[in-house]
Write a protein that holds these residues in place. Structure first.
Motif, PDB file in Angstrom:
ATOM      1  N   ASN A  61     -39.810 -29.588 -14.510  1.00 44.04           N
ATOM      2  CA  ASN A  61     -40.291 -29.048 -13.237  1.00 44.04           C
ATOM      3  C   ASN A  61     -39.155 -28.236 -12.654  1.00 44.04           C
ATOM      4  O   ASN A  61     -37.998 -28.675 -12.667  1.00 44.04           O
ATOM      5  CB  ASN A  61     -40.631 -30.176 -12.263  1.00 44.04           C
ATOM      6  CG  ASN A  61     -41.810 -31.003 -12.733  1.00 44.04           C
ATOM      7  OD1 ASN A  61     -42.688 -30.507 -13.412  1.00 44.04           O
ATOM      8  ND2 ASN A  61     -41.815 -32.274 -12.367  1.00 44.04           N
ATOM      9  N   VAL A  63     -37.955 -25.624  -9.271  1.00 42.16           N
ATOM     10  CA  VAL A  63     -38.185 -25.041  -7.957  1.00 42.16           C
ATOM     11  C   VAL A  63     -36.968 -24.185  -7.631  1.00 42.16           C
ATOM     12  O   VAL A  63     -35.832 -24.581  -7.906  1.00 42.16           O
ATOM     13  CB  VAL A  63     -38.358 -26.123  -6.873  1.00 42.16           C
ATOM     14  CG1 VAL A  63     -38.573 -25.486  -5.503  1.00 42.16           C
ATOM     15  CG2 VAL A  63     -39.524 -27.045  -7.204  1.00 42.16           C
ATOM     16  N   ARG A  77     -42.025 -21.841  -7.946  1.00 41.27           N
ATOM     17  CA  ARG A  77     -42.073 -23.207  -8.471  1.00 41.27           C
ATOM     18  C   ARG A  77     -42.908 -23.242  -9.741  1.00 41.27           C
ATOM     19  O   ARG A  77     -43.844 -22.465  -9.924  1.00 41.27           O
ATOM     20  CB  ARG A  77     -42.654 -24.168  -7.436  1.00 41.27           C
ATOM     21  CG  ARG A  77     -44.079 -23.809  -7.001  1.00 41.27           C
ATOM     22  CD  ARG A  77     -44.600 -24.741  -5.922  1.00 41.27           C
ATOM     23  NE  ARG A  77     -45.943 -24.340  -5.484  1.00 41.27           N
ATOM     24  CZ  ARG A  77     -46.671 -25.023  -4.623  1.00 41.27           C
ATOM     25  NH1 ARG A  77     -46.198 -26.145  -4.090  1.00 41.27           N
ATOM     26  NH2 ARG A  77     -47.876 -24.601  -4.274  1.00 41.27           N
ATOM     27  N   TRP A  91     -42.975 -27.313  -2.510  1.00 41.46           N
ATOM     28  CA  TRP A  91     -42.147 -26.116  -2.349  1.00 41.46           C
ATOM     29  C   TRP A  91     -40.695 -26.472  -2.041  1.00 41.46           C
ATOM     30  O   TRP A  91     -39.772 -25.787  -2.470  1.00 41.46           O
ATOM     31  CB  TRP A  91     -42.690 -25.247  -1.214  1.00 41.46           C
ATOM     32  CG  TRP A  91     -43.814 -24.348  -1.603  1.00 41.46           C
ATOM     33  CD1 TRP A  91     -45.098 -24.381  -1.122  1.00 41.46           C
ATOM     34  CD2 TRP A  91     -43.779 -23.269  -2.543  1.00 41.46           C
ATOM     35  NE1 TRP A  91     -45.852 -23.402  -1.715  1.00 41.46           N
ATOM     36  CE2 TRP A  91     -45.067 -22.692  -2.584  1.00 41.46           C
ATOM     37  CE3 TRP A  91     -42.789 -22.726  -3.354  1.00 41.46           C
ATOM     38  CZ2 TRP A  91     -45.397 -21.605  -3.398  1.00 41.46           C
ATOM     39  CZ3 TRP A  91     -43.105 -21.645  -4.173  1.00 41.46           C
ATOM     40  CH2 TRP A  91     -44.379 -21.097  -4.193  1.00 41.46           C
TER      41      TRP A  91
END
Length: 404
Positions: A61, A63, A77, A91
């Motif tokens: 993941n 961001v 993201r 976010w």
């Protein structure tokens, strides 16, 4: 630690999180960088962030946030909130920033130096008699500056085999471990130093920042490093999503679930844990708050000019890939100073934690900052490859150069 509770690369790279889906989020309205200025845009950030994710094998993941003076932030993201979730990663997720905490700790030590409550040339023995001793360790030869600049030679307690075994082999039995810093320093003292300070050598050691925080507590009349960071940094800057949970294992705001795949193939959730509770790794923050902190630091809002200059006075390091500018840069007092391809330098300090990685950076004048947060998933990442991708993103964002 390069998180406070993992070795710089080996353990941090080994934690992985299982995801169900991946979502490419659009940037918020008005943050696409279009208009008369044709520099780095939200589309560029999304492209660069996709490269970062691919460098992690696609199982991370990610961001990213870019803040710029007088302009709207850029955001991007990729990923979900965790195992079994189809909801996109927040976010502005809260996450344990691991060794990026060292910059916060260094700031409060330098503030105390500016107030003449301690000197960077003070020895560890002066403030902590008998603490750095045995097996060739000598606190009379190690200064506060050596601690902050990683030139002390003191053994990194994270590399102790018993500590490694507790984390990697028996994590669930130790996830709520809140061993006091003094005891962790004692672990380091059971090993000889890597080298004698003063000879121009450098080696990353989390133990240095435990000792620096213990000295700050003595010099401030007994205030813990948590109190010092909260009252001297977090509150004045209004960092509403930055805090130090200590032995509390929970994150209070929007965040991702951190899941790893164990050697037997089963999944383990690492989200709640207190292993990262000390001054080398114990801060929780968000990309927005980290950009605010680093911009304030670079702009001289946290330190007088003399102390900021000392913070940026560096020695060579050799534990990260060479950045796009082709020159490694140097390690200062809780900061890395890295050259840009467009000229000048930026300041940063990475954080490699239990399945979570922080990469904040700021231009030397504080006008632009970028933070990238990564959470590993089901496969081991090639951390050098990820670092190179993040370095490229950082260079593009801070130079205001469109991504290729």
């Amino acid at each position: 630690m390069r998180t406070g509770m993992t070795t710089k690369r080996v353990i941090g790279a080994a934690w992985v999180v299982a995801l169900a889906a991946s979502v490419l989020g659009a940037a918020p309205a008005g943050a696409d960088g279009r208009g008369p200025h044709r520099g780095y845009s939200a589309a560029d950030l999304r492209r660069d962030l996709a490269v970062v994710r691919a460098a992690g094998g696609g199982d991370v993941n990610v961001v990213a946030r870019v803040d710029r003076s007088g302009r709207q932030p850029l955001r991007a993201r990729l990923g979900t909130q965790g195992l079994g979730s189809t909801a996109p990663v927040p976010w502005d997720p809260e996450f344990r920033i691991a060794s990026t905490s060292k910059t916060f700790t260094a700031v409060v030590v330098l503030q105390l130096a500016a107030e003449q409550r301690l000197s960077l040339d003070d020895t560890v023995e002066h403030w902590l008699p008998g603490v750095v001793a045995g097996h060739g360790n000598d606190g009379r030869r190690v200064t506060v500056r050596d601690l902050l600049q990683q030139t002390s030679g003191i053994y990194d307690y994270i590399e102790d085999p018993a500590v490694q075994d507790r984390i990697t082999g028996h994590f669930d039995d130790n996830r709520y471990d809140d061993t006091p810093p003094r005891d962790l320093v004692a672990v380091a003292m059971s090993h000889p130093p890597n080298f004698t300070p003063g000879g121009g050598r450098w080696a990353y050691s989390n133990t240095n920042y435990l000792l620096a925080a213990m000295i700050a507590q003595q010099a401030s009349g007994g205030r813990s490093w948590q109190e010092l960071v909260e009252h001297r940094v977090i509150a004045p800057l209004g960092l509403t999503h930055t805090y130090i949970p200590g032995a509390n294992p929970y994150l209070v705001g929007p965040h991702e679930r951190v899941t790893i795949t164990l050697p037997d193939g089963t999944a383990a959730d690492l989200t709640e844990q207190s292993l990262q509770h000390t001054a080398d790794s114990g801060v929780v923050s968000t990309p927005a708050d980290l950009d605010t902190f680093f911009r304030a630091l670079a702009a001289g809002k946290l330190l007088p000019p003399a102390q900021l200059a000392q913070m940026r006075t560096t020695v060579p390091y050799d534990d990260l890939p060479v950045p796009p500018a082709g020159t490694q840069g140097g390690y200062g007092l809780g900061l890395r100073v890295v050259p840009l391809t467009c000229g000048g330098t930026y300041d940063m300090h990475e954080g490699d934690g239990l399945g979570v990685y922080a990469r904040p950076a700021v231009s030397a004048d504080g006008s632009r900052a970028v933070t990238v947060s990564l959470t590993t998933t089901t496969a081991l990442i090639d951390q050098d490859k990820v670092d190179r991708a993040v370095q490229a993103l950082t260079d593009h964002a801070l130079c205001d150069t469109p991504a290729p």
